[in-house]
Write an enzyme that holds these catalytic residues in place. Structure first.
Site, PDB file in Angstrom:
ATOM      1  N   LYS A   6       0.597  -1.608  -0.176  1.00 42.21           N
ATOM      2  CA  LYS A   6      -0.247  -0.021   0.262  1.00 42.21           C
ATOM      3  C   LYS A   6       0.952   1.460   0.044  1.00 42.21           C
ATOM      4  O   LYS A   6       2.286   1.473   0.443  1.00 42.21           O
ATOM      5  CB  LYS A   6      -0.453   0.432   1.258  1.00 42.21           C
ATOM      6  CG  LYS A   6      -2.018  -0.776   1.237  1.00 42.21           C
ATOM      7  CD  LYS A   6      -2.873  -1.317   0.549  1.00 42.21           C
ATOM      8  CE  LYS A   6      -3.912  -2.222  -0.285  1.00 42.21           C
ATOM      9  NZ  LYS A   6      -3.587  -3.484   1.196  1.00 42.21           N
TER      10      LYS A   6
HETATM   11  C1  LIG Z   1      -9.641  -3.343  -0.316  1.00 45.41           C
HETATM   12  C2  LIG Z   1      -9.335  -4.339   0.802  1.00 45.41           C
HETATM   13  N1  LIG Z   1      -9.855  -4.206   1.468  1.00 45.41           N
HETATM   14  C3  LIG Z   1      -9.851  -5.055   2.996  1.00 45.41           C
HETATM   15  C4  LIG Z   1      -7.699  -5.119   2.754  1.00 45.41           C
HETATM   16  C5  LIG Z   1      -7.484  -5.231   3.927  1.00 45.41           C
HETATM   17  O1  LIG Z   1      -6.223  -5.279   4.917  1.00 45.41           O
HETATM   18  P1  LIG Z   1      -5.405  -5.750   4.848  1.00 45.41           P
HETATM   19  O2  LIG Z   1      -4.175  -6.996   4.597  1.00 45.41           O
HETATM   20  O3  LIG Z   1      -4.537  -4.309   6.207  1.00 45.41           O
HETATM   21  O4  LIG Z   1      -5.453  -6.559   5.960  1.00 45.41           O
HETATM   22  C6  LIG Z   1      -7.167  -5.324   2.124  1.00 45.41           C
HETATM   23  C7  LIG Z   1      -5.724  -5.526   1.641  1.00 45.41           C
HETATM   24  O5  LIG Z   1      -4.689  -6.379   0.638  1.00 45.41           O
HETATM   25  C8  LIG Z   1      -7.508  -4.324   0.307  1.00 45.41           C
HETATM   26  O6  LIG Z   1      -7.149  -4.744  -0.933  1.00 45.41           O
END
Ligand SMILES: Cc1ncc(COP(=O)(O)O)c(C=O)c1O
Length: 403
Positions: free
Chosen positions: A202
């Site tokens: 990210k």
């Molecule tokens: C659209 C979306 N929502 C939620 C998440 C979840 O984030 P995390 O990996 O920090 O748990 C991601 C992670 O890639 C994502 O791309």
């Protein structure tokens, strides 16, 4: 910038030389000496977790996105779970969301025993279509959960208007969209709650990590308790006051983000503008290089929107390009371009098919897009040479098949 060869070269997938010697990943973090120093300082301090860096990160983050409150979580997924709890979602409730997302978006609805109801996406941005959302609103609807796919915000004006009309909470999954803008508003300041992720791919990386932003003090309070077992005070408050008593008000979790991660987040946040600028440069170079490629559709910003360019998803029209997505994907991988795919629509996963009876065919726009999508490398640490390589590989492979 290197010259792009005009003499046809044989593709690496057919035994020719690849464009690059080593694989270029589709995304990766950038860590500098300031980041390392910030983490080392915390390691030498008294607080590795529940310390002062958490609040400092939350305040800096809230200020950056223009929200009153920010609550840090151990991941974007945990943050989504927190929002589903704070929005009081429960068994019997439905949440309208996009099928074209990472499964964490919708799993958070299941964690609360509620049901995700998908609304198909618009064919341009691949974001949830407000007209389809409207069709799915019933007395069971508890929230709308739009996703800013690839970093481009959904039609938030229409979604917020719909939500207001029906008295619904909007939780925006902006895990792709830190730094994005929609009609003059920053992502993080539009919905009642907005979720971000700090996974290494990210805009801001803390290893694992997430954040919820909100203007509502009651949501912020409930999120703070939820990430800390449902406890009424945190360890540092008790340490400062010398008190030992606390109460557990409801079933929460340990979803806290450490001070180590928050220090990294504070340091990375300082470079956000530069990093967004670099992503915009990469997107502009891709656009100039790919707009004439037959059968390749590139992502475009809608009027009044600034994408955060988390991903660069192209779409392959097999009839025009002369090659299908799977073959093009493998050909680019063979050239050592680390392409990826975002996303297999959520309702097509076994868990969702088995639990909710999806069979495929329910969301034609998302499903057709899935058959065509390829994510090209997009990250702020890309060198000019990396960008040249992606362009050279794309032109080499696409022009080969479309000849
Ligand atoms: C659209 C979306 N929502 C939620 C998440 C979840 O984030 P995390 O990996 O920090 O748990 C991601 C992670 O890639 C994502 O791309």
């Amino acid at each position: 910038m290197r010259a792009i060869p005009t003499i046809p070269q044989s593709l690496a997938i057919d035994g020719g030389a690849p464009v690059r010697e080593t694989l270029l990943p589709y995304a990766r973090q950038s860590i500098d000496e300031n980041d390392i120093q910030a983490v080392v300082e915390v390691l030498r301090s008294d607080w590795l977790t529940t310390g002062p860096k958490v609040e400092e990160f939350e305040q800096a983050f809230a200020a950056r996105v223009g929200a009153k409150h920010a609550v840090a979580f151990s991941s974007g997924t945990a943050a989504l779970h927190g929002t589903a709890f704070a929005a009081a979602l429960k068994a019997g409730d439905e949440v309208i969301t996009s099928p074209l997302t990472f499964v964490a978006t919708t799993n958070c609805v299941l964690y609360q025993g509620a049901k995700p109801v998908f609304a198909d996406v618009c064919s341009g941005t691949l974001n949830i279509d407000p007209d389809r959302v409207a069709e799915h609103i019933t007395s069971k609807t508890g929230a709308i959960l739009p996703v800013a796919y690839a970093g481009h915000p959904a039609e938030m004006d229409a979604i917020m208007t719909l939500a207001e009309k029906h008295g619904l909470t909007v939780i925006e999954d902006a895990c792709h969209a830190l730094g994005a803008e929609y009609h003059g508003h920053r992502s993080g300041s539009i919905a009642q709650m907005t979720v971000f992720s700090f996974h290494p791919v990210k805009h801001l990386a803390t290893g694992e990590g997430g954040m919820v932003t909100t203007d509502r003090a009651d949501f912020a309070e409930s999120l703070c308790k939820f990430r800390n077992h449902g406890i009424t005070s945190d360890a540092r408050e008790r340490h400062a006051s010398g008190a030992w008593f606390y109460d557990v008000e409801f079933l929460g979790f340990n979803y806290r983000l450490t001070d180590i991660a928050c220090a990294l987040g504070i340091s990375q946040l300082k470079r956000l503008e530069t990093n967004l600028g670099r992503r915009r440069e990469v997107a502009a170079r891709y656009e100039a290089a790919f707009r004439d490629l037959p059968g390749i559709a590139i992502p475009r910003e809608r009027e009044g929107v600034k994408s955060a360019w988390h991903l660069y998803p192209i779409r392959v029209d097999q009839k025009v390009a002369g090659v299908d997505r799977n073959r093009l994907f493998r050909a680019l991988r063979a050239e050592n371009i680390g392409v990826n795919l975002h996303y297999i629509p959520v309702h097509l996963h076994s868990l969702y098919r088995e639990r909710f009876g999806y069979k495929g065919g329910e969301y034609p726009v998302a499903e057709a897009a899935y058959e065509q999508l390829i994510s090209l490398p997009m990250f702020h640490g890309m060198s000019d040479r990396d960008v040249d390589d992606v362009i050279a590989a794309m032109r080499k492979v696409v022009l080969h098949y479309s000849r």
